[in-house]
Design an enzyme around this catalytic site. Structure first.
Site, short mmCIF file in Angstrom:
data_model
loop_
_atom_site.label_atom_id
_atom_site.label_comp_id
_atom_site.label_asym_id
_atom_site.label_seq_id
_atom_site.Cartn_x
_atom_site.Cartn_y
_atom_site.Cartn_z
CB CYS A 1 102.27 28.05 49.28
SG CYS A 1 101.85 27.56 47.47
CB CYS B 1 104.26 29.38 46.45
SG CYS B 1 102.38 29.41 46.36
CG ASP B 2 107.11 29.77 49.15
OD1 ASP B 2 107.16 30.52 48.17
OD2 ASP B 2 106.42 29.71 50.23
#
Length: 536
Positions: free
Chosen positions: A357, A360-361
């Site tokens: 992701c 997300c990261d």
């Protein structure tokens, strides 16, 4: 001004449910994270303007009050500190705005919102637990994990819960080896990486070790599980599931939607969408929020609730992590999950540099090196996003050309993102704590090279979440995608499927269409069962 008029009106309705005043203390230190300090102070002041039931105090770190509450990081936001240890270390910006609002509501009611089973488990907790949930502003899964922690802190005062913004607290993130979010640490021990169902989170908290290490000794639930009857249960809250809820309700049914993680599915992770009618360009999370608000007018949506078993009888019984549903019909809209590479080091370094992701990261790797693996729309979108936030990114793809849409291929060339074509990753290597390099093989020449990198973002396609359907005999193709007719019926009467779980082109527009068809079909079949013509 941070909150526009639309946001203020929305919050007025939300905060009208508050039962008592909630004091919020903002602590800051001049010269440290100044732009985030200003954001925090301004946001809290604007929230207090929306409702008189929010009282805000602003204090400098170093004073008596900061010593009393043991605050030493700027900014820090404390929610009702006389009653609870609930705090945001770093600005509650981006996605964490959701956890902030929901926490204020729960604190005002002094109600954790946890299930009865979770409350029972927490009542067994006799020792203190210090929970740290590391997040990034763009992660849509982080608020759910933060709410797990904050809800436990409301339920049991022995729990101290903190949401830590990783980019503003890089030293803490590095100390605890944060490489993917949400990353949860309890009493100094990492217990999970990713969003957990509520019951798993609570048991981890009690046992002080990851769920998979103690689940085999978990006792049977002592209390009788709640049984909910409904016309239609929709499993999955992506575009297909949300659309199905709207159409089913308007047809006269009483649908309930359950979602394993958060509303929106994979769409929420898409930075920009340019092919959905009505919007020349819109962020995935913005489109999802519009869908969510509309669907909530028609159906109850339960996030962080996973379907774990389906039984077919007079009614369809669906066992979840929170209870049991008895439904006349079920629409399966569970979507897909990212495929894994299946190479050495992938599992070992998940959350330590390996990620599925980028949204997300990605923030964790600003100013660092990263490799994106894949050649489709997702891979190229991830690479462009990472480049835009300051990551030094390369693409590794096994074919000699990308299969992504032309506008993405053109954008990759325009941004001059390096590409290693006709190449595959053979191994991901590190020092035990972090990814350090990958071994790449050129499929045409056989040459192998070691490429230094701090992160590997894997985007090589998706596989369907159809396991619980296959267990009861729902027919699927060789890849596991559910086989349906032109009315979204599966081979088992009263069970329908819609969205990416059925395969095909897997676009938002087709998911919405399939969700609508599935809802209409389930309504018609409920009142005129086609299978009775078979003599069943």
């Amino acid at each position: 001004m941070i909150l526009n008029e639309e946001a203020r009106e929305f919050l007025k309705k939300k905060f009208s449910k508050m039962r008592r005043e909630v004091p919020i203390y903002v602590f800051f230190k001049k010269g440290v994270n100044d732009k985030y300090n200003e954001f925090c102070i301004q946001l809290m002041k604007e929230l207090s303007e929306v409702t008189p039931k929010i009282r805000v105090e602003v204090h400098e770190i170093g004073g008596e009050l900061s010593k009393r509450y043991k605050v030493d990081r700027s900014p820090t936001v404390l929610i009702d500190p006389e009653r609870y240890w609930i705090r945001f270390i770093g600005a509650p910006a981006g996605e964490e705005g959701r956890s902030l609002i929901e926490t204020i509501l729960r604190v005002s009611k002094d109600d954790s919102g946890l299930s009865q089973e979770s409350r029972r488990i927490l009542s067994e907790l006799k020792e203190e637990r210090h929970v740290m949930v590391f997040v990034t502003p763009a992660c849509p899964y982080c608020p759910g994990q933060v709410l797990n922690a904050f809800s436990c802190a409301i339920e049991n005062r022995k729990v101290k819960a903190e949401c830590i913004e990783s980019e503003e607290n890089i030293d803490l993130a590095e100390e605890y080896g944060v490489g993917a979010v949400p990353h949860t640490v309890v009493n100094g021990v990492t217990t999970s990486i990713g969003l957990q169902p509520e019951d798993e989170f609570v048991r981890d908290l009690l046992h002080l070790r990851p769920y998979h290490e103690h689940r085999e000794v978990i006792e049977e639930r002592e209390e009788e599980e709640e049984i909910i009857e409904t016309d239609l249960l929709i499993i999955g809250a992506g575009p297909a599931g949300l659309t199905a809820a709207i159409y089913a309700s308007r047809a006269g049914m009483n649908p309930i939607v359950i979602e394993k993680e958060v509303v929106g599915g994979l769409v929420k992770l898409t930075p920009s969408i340019e092919n959905y009618p009505g919007f020349e360009r819109i962020a995935g999370k913005s489109l999802v929020e519009l869908m969510r608000r509309q669907a909530e007018k028609y159906a109850h949506i339960h996030e962080n609730e996973e379907a774990i078993e389906i039984k077919v009888g007079k009614k369809i019984e669906v066992v979840t992590t929170r209870g049991i549903y008895l439904a006349n019909a079920v629409i399966a809209a569970m979507g897909t999950r990212p495929k894994k590479l299946g190479v050495r080091g992938e599992e070992e370094y998940y959350g330590k540099g390996v990620s599925y992701c980028a949204t997300c990261d990605g923030y964790l790797y600003k100013g660092k090196r990263a490799i994106v693996v894949g050649g489709g729309n997702t891979a190229l979108t991830d690479a462009l996003y990472l480049k835009s936030i300051g990551v030094d990114v390369k693409i590794v793809h096994r074919r000699n050309e990308f299969r992504a849409e032309k506008y993405l291929r053109d954008a990759i060339q325009r941004e001059e993102i390096p590409q290693m074509m006709s190449s595959v990753i053979k191994e991901i290597r590190g020092d035990g704590r972090r990814v350090k390099e990958v071994l790449v093989e050129n499929l045409e020449t056989g040459e192998r090279r070691e490429i230094k990198t701090e992160a590997v973002f894997i985007a090589i396609g998706h596989e369907p979440n159809s396991e619980i359907l296959r267990e009861i005999g729902v027919k699927c193709d060789e890849k596991g995608f559910v086989i349906v007719d032109n009315r979204q019926r599966t081979n088992i009467p009263r069970i329908y499927a819609a969205g990416d779980i059925t395969g095909g082109v897997m676009q938002i527009a087709t998911a919405v269409a399939e969700g609508a068809v599935a809802a209409i079909t389930s309504f018609e079949d409920t009142y005129k069962p086609y299978w009775r013509e078979w003599g069943e």
